[in-house]
Scaffold this active site. Sequence first.
Site, short mmCIF file in Angstrom:
data_model
loop_
_atom_site.label_atom_id
_atom_site.label_comp_id
_atom_site.label_asym_id
_atom_site.label_seq_id
_atom_site.Cartn_x
_atom_site.Cartn_y
_atom_site.Cartn_z
N ASP A 50 15.07 5.72 6.06
CA ASP A 50 14.25 5.67 7.28
C ASP A 50 13.81 4.22 7.53
OD1 ASP A 50 12.67 7.58 9.22
OD2 ASP A 50 11.28 5.98 8.63
N ASN A 103 10.09 -0.93 18.77
CA ASN A 103 10.32 -0.48 20.16
C ASN A 103 9.17 -0.91 21.06
OD1 ASN A 103 12.83 0.71 19.85
ND2 ASN A 103 11.98 2.72 19.33
N ASP A 147 17.54 -0.34 19.61
CA ASP A 147 18.92 0.17 19.52
C ASP A 147 19.82 -0.82 18.79
OD1 ASP A 147 18.16 2.43 20.84
OD2 ASP A 147 18.99 1.83 22.78
N GLU A 159 15.38 7.18 13.90
CA GLU A 159 15.56 5.99 13.07
C GLU A 159 15.91 6.38 11.64
OE1 GLU A 159 11.09 6.81 12.98
OE2 GLU A 159 12.71 7.01 14.39
#
Length: 583
Positions: free
Chosen positions: A449, A457, A466, A492
């Site tokens: 993770d 973000n 991304d 993620e």
Amino acid sequence: MPSSGSMGIDSQYCRAGWGLVLALMAMLAALGWAGSAAAATHEIGGRVPCHAVSSEVAPLERVPARYTCGGEPAGYQQGSLWLHVDLHGNPQARSEPAVLVHNSRFDRLEVCFAFADGAIVRQQVRSGDFGSHWRAGAQIAFSAPRHGAPVTGVTLRFDRLASANMLRIRLAGPDAEEEQSTVLAAAIGSALMLLLVGATFNASLSIVARRQFSAWQAGWAAVMLLWGACWSQLLLLVLPAMAGAPSAQVCTGLACLATMLATMSAVTALQKHHLNPLLRKSTLYLGWTVGAMGVPLSVVRSGPIDLFANLLGFLTSALLLAVAACLIQAWRRGSGEARTFAAAWAVPMAVLGFSGFVDTDQWLWGGGSQLLVLFAAAWQTLWLSISASRSYALLRMQRDVARRAEAQAHELARRDPLTGLRNRRGFFEVASASLEPGTGVPVALLLIDVDFFKAINDTHGHDAGDDALVTIARRLARWEGERCAAARIGGEEFAMILSGLHGFALARFAESVRSEIAACDHGEALGRVTVSVGVAEAGAGDVMSALYRRADAALYAAKRQGRDRVVMGDAADASSGRRVSGA
């Protein structure tokens, strides 16, 4: 460049032009067959023979008191027929000529050579025993022996001959007869080999592709192969008792059966919606009628056999016209099969029509129209076999393209569109397969993770997030192979299923994954991006859901312990986990 309208008009003219050609060929064949039904070859060495008739089979040594040199012989079917030709002045008579008689239905045939010095030499064959007199091309050869005097006349005697109109007799020199027989045998053998290949290929294709047309075509080619072997007398190599009337009778039945099968092959290959129902049924009924007529015609030895031959010729002519009408109608309605069959049937129709209007009985050294038909049949089966191969190959190509598209769609459904790794569905399929019992190889699951991904973000935007995911995915993809599969299973969150490592080696591998991801270059704006890793080893009888729960617990332990670290899960107690490394 022509417009689409002009191209359509050109296509219509093309179909109409080919339809007209096919119709003319069918009419030519029909008229030719009907016209040749009662044709006869009466000349021997360029001279018309005289004849004599006995209503009963005459004694062997009997010589007719006189010959009739005009009109047609009659009343000989239950008796004897003599044909005599005077060879005085014939240049072929000076050097041991050979008389070649085309096989027909008779019980016995005797040939007498008369020499200038009064000597007479007799040679004979019987139905079922031609000895060494048979030749390829349905011919029976009688060679005059070496003699000091030239041959002045030849007399042929037929006992219980079915029809004089079906006789074909010719004169040849001794050397020419041997050369011609050799060439004929080679040509016939080539045609029969093509038919054998066509029959075998279409039979195989009918089984593999399950196509009715191929089955009919294989049957037709097989019957034509038997007909060719029987007519040419090559069958006598293995069945010498078939010589004479038996092979001639069998040939008639096979010819009718082949005509019926060819009709079935052509009509059943056309889609029903391309044909008028009445035309289709009428053509099929005509084909069955011609096939059924082969049964009585193959056993009859006397009676109005010429009348039966004319009736068969009429029905066959009508059948040719009906088949041509089917092909033309189907072609005009857009049938691709009709175009294929038009090219295949055009040659046999042209051959039949040509042999009806032109006397071909003495062509090809006596092989005549039958040899032309044999070659036309070889052409037809070769053309249709090639066309069937192309159609089948096209179908296979289309099937392969569809299968590849299906496989591609199946694979895409199991791939993450952003990173190109497997998605959750695809990963769980691979992982579950790795856990199947009986492999004996240790299996482990790594859940990975990205740390503080929401902050990435929120601070730098979703595009930057991304890009970070893609960079991590590319690094994970380097480990993929037979023993390792990677996937993006959430926003993620990534996963790896690994086989062949356990214990300390597994912990070191998980640590190398964490450290190399942390070393990835994400640009100055993002800086260093770290991950937390939870590891679980599969126990005996483990399923994917249980293994995933333990790895997920280890991942949450890594998060609680400060992130950027690897935690190994405990198979005995999923609530505990031991830290391997960390920042």
